[in-house]
Design a protein around this motif. Structure first.
Motif, short mmCIF file in Angstrom:
data_model
loop_
_atom_site.label_atom_id
_atom_site.label_comp_id
_atom_site.label_asym_id
_atom_site.label_seq_id
_atom_site.Cartn_x
_atom_site.Cartn_y
_atom_site.Cartn_z
N SER A 1 0.83 -1.21 0.00
CA SER A 1 0.00 0.00 0.00
C SER A 1 0.85 1.25 0.00
O SER A 1 0.56 2.22 -0.70
N LEU A 2 1.92 1.24 0.79
CA LEU A 2 2.84 2.38 0.83
C LEU A 2 3.49 2.60 -0.53
O LEU A 2 3.62 3.73 -1.00
N GLU A 3 3.87 1.50 -1.17
CA GLU A 3 4.51 1.60 -2.48
C GLU A 3 3.53 2.12 -3.53
O GLU A 3 3.86 2.99 -4.35
N ALA B 1 -6.92 1.18 1.04
CA ALA B 1 -5.79 1.44 1.92
C ALA B 1 -4.84 2.47 1.31
O ALA B 1 -4.39 3.40 1.97
N SER B 2 -4.55 2.30 0.03
CA SER B 2 -3.63 3.22 -0.63
C SER B 2 -4.24 4.62 -0.74
O SER B 2 -3.55 5.63 -0.58
N ALA B 3 -5.55 4.68 -1.01
CA ALA B 3 -6.22 5.97 -1.10
C ALA B 3 -6.16 6.71 0.23
O ALA B 3 -5.97 7.93 0.27
N SER B 4 -6.30 5.96 1.33
CA SER B 4 -6.22 6.57 2.65
C SER B 4 -4.83 7.14 2.90
O SER B 4 -4.68 8.22 3.49
N LEU B 5 -3.80 6.44 2.45
CA LEU B 5 -2.43 6.93 2.61
C LEU B 5 -2.21 8.20 1.78
O LEU B 5 -1.56 9.14 2.24
N VAL B 6 -2.72 8.23 0.58
CA VAL B 6 -2.58 9.42 -0.26
C VAL B 6 -3.26 10.61 0.40
O VAL B 6 -2.71 11.72 0.46
N GLU B 7 -4.47 10.38 0.92
CA GLU B 7 -5.20 11.45 1.58
C GLU B 7 -4.47 11.94 2.82
O GLU B 7 -4.47 13.14 3.14
N ALA B 8 -3.81 11.02 3.55
CA ALA B 8 -3.03 11.41 4.73
C ALA B 8 -1.86 12.29 4.30
O ALA B 8 -1.53 13.30 4.95
N GLY B 9 -1.21 11.91 3.18
CA GLY B 9 -0.10 12.72 2.68
C GLY B 9 -0.54 14.08 2.23
O GLY B 9 0.10 15.10 2.52
#
Length: 347
Positions: A178-180, A216-224
């Motif tokens: 997900s991070l990648e 999961a990846s979308a949540s990480l993008v939104e956090a960034g």
């Protein structure tokens, strides 16, 4: 009152005037005829000196505070001094080396700006100020690196090679995949864009459901997006360091003025607007006391100089602020040298 041109003042009056200003800038105290008579090369009696002082006072160049028999320069007098008499002293080799050494250290550009403000404060004995560049850098990529189960490190790389780091609270466990995936998605949208442009593009795709990211990846993008957007919004327009220098012993007898100056510094937007007016200057500009309405009460002075990137484009302004008795001859070239050094650091 309009000051007469320096060429219209007699050599004797010019010499006396120069000594009064230099002694005042050194001591912060009014200068009397007895003190002036002790200077080498002044072959005049105290009575003759008092006569010259009276003439200079009538011209609006000097003033006599009611608490002292000595004279001190007016705002008009200081302006005449810095424009027509002052001889600047270039920074020493030690000062130049100290400035360059501090600014050569790697790190985020914010650190360089803060160091610059501190350097100016330390060397001038006043408060140092640096305007944060308005220009947003073009970005190259952003990587998300896991720190632990709930935190990730966001590494932002600019096209100019600048690297900045921020810690993200990712809220829940995130897989390496997900991070990648989030990193690749963000970097694809960063290429050649400013952070604001990148954020807008990513938010549009995610909100419209056009992105191919999993939850999961979308949540990480939104956090960034959230942490960098918040960081950008909170970045100051002005960095000020060394306010404590304004509270030296000489300030104790004029606490109202110093208190007003500290109030002025709290209004960073107004100070930034003043510095902005120095953007087109080729070298340091000097703002003295009541010449500027911002300092009508505090009677302060500002020495400001623009700093440029590698293409010669002005990206900001830096300077010092303090009482009108700043050592202009020493501080002006230091401000100019620091501006050139910061420009090299920014690239």
């Amino acid at each position: 009152m309009t000051s007469p041109p320096i060429s219209e003042i007699t050599d004797r009056a010019r010499d006396i005037f120069r000594l009064v200003v230099e002694d005042y800038l050194t001591s912060g105290q009014p200068v009397g005829s007895k003190a002036l008579a002790q200077h080498d090369g002044i072959n005049l009696s105290p009575a003759s000196i008092r006569s010259v002082l009276s003439e200079l006072e009538q011209l609006g160049l000097l003033a006599a505070p009611h608490t002292s028999a000595g004279r001190m320069p007016t705002t008009h007098g200081l302006r005449m001094f810095v424009d027509g008499i002052m001889q600047v002293a270039e920074p020493s080799a030690e000062e130049r080396a100290a400035i360059e050494q501090q600014l050569a250290q790697p790190g985020p550009i914010e650190e360089a700006l803060e160091k610059t403000s501190s350097i100016l404060s330390d060397i001038s004995g006043a408060a140092g100020m640096v305007m944060v560049p308005k220009r947003e850098p073009r970005l190259a990529q952003m990587r998300l690196v896991s720190l632990d189960e709930r935190r990730a490190l966001a590494v932002l790389v600019g096209e100019d090679g600048q690297v900045e780091n921020r810690v993200l609270d990712i809220g829940s466990a995130a897989s390496v995949g997900s991070l990648e995936e989030a990193s690749n998605y963000i970097s694809a949208h960063l290429a050649g864009r400013t952070l604001a442009e990148s954020v807008a593009a990513m938010q549009h795709e995610i909100s419209s459901g056009k992105s191919a990211l999993d939850e999961a990846s979308a949540s990480l993008v939104e956090a960034g997006i959230a942490v960098w957007s918040e960081d950008t919004a909170k970045r100051p327009v002005l960095i000020v360091r060394g306010q404590a220098n304004l509270l030296d012993e000489s300030a104790l007898g004029d606490l109202d003025r110093v208190r007003q100056l500290l109030d002025d510094l709290e209004n960073k937007q107004s100070i930034a607007e003043l510095l902005e007016s120095a953007r087109e200057a080729q070298s340091a500009r000097i703002f003295i006391g009541s010449e500027n309405r911002l300092f009508a009460l505090s009677g302060s002075s500002v020495i400001a100089s623009p700093y440029r990137d590698r293409d010669g484009k002005v990206v900001g302004v830096l300077g010092v602020i303090g009482p009108t008795r700043l050592n202009y001859a020493r501080v002006v070239p230091i401000v100019d040298f620091t501006a050139r050094s910061l420009g090299k650091r920014i690239g």
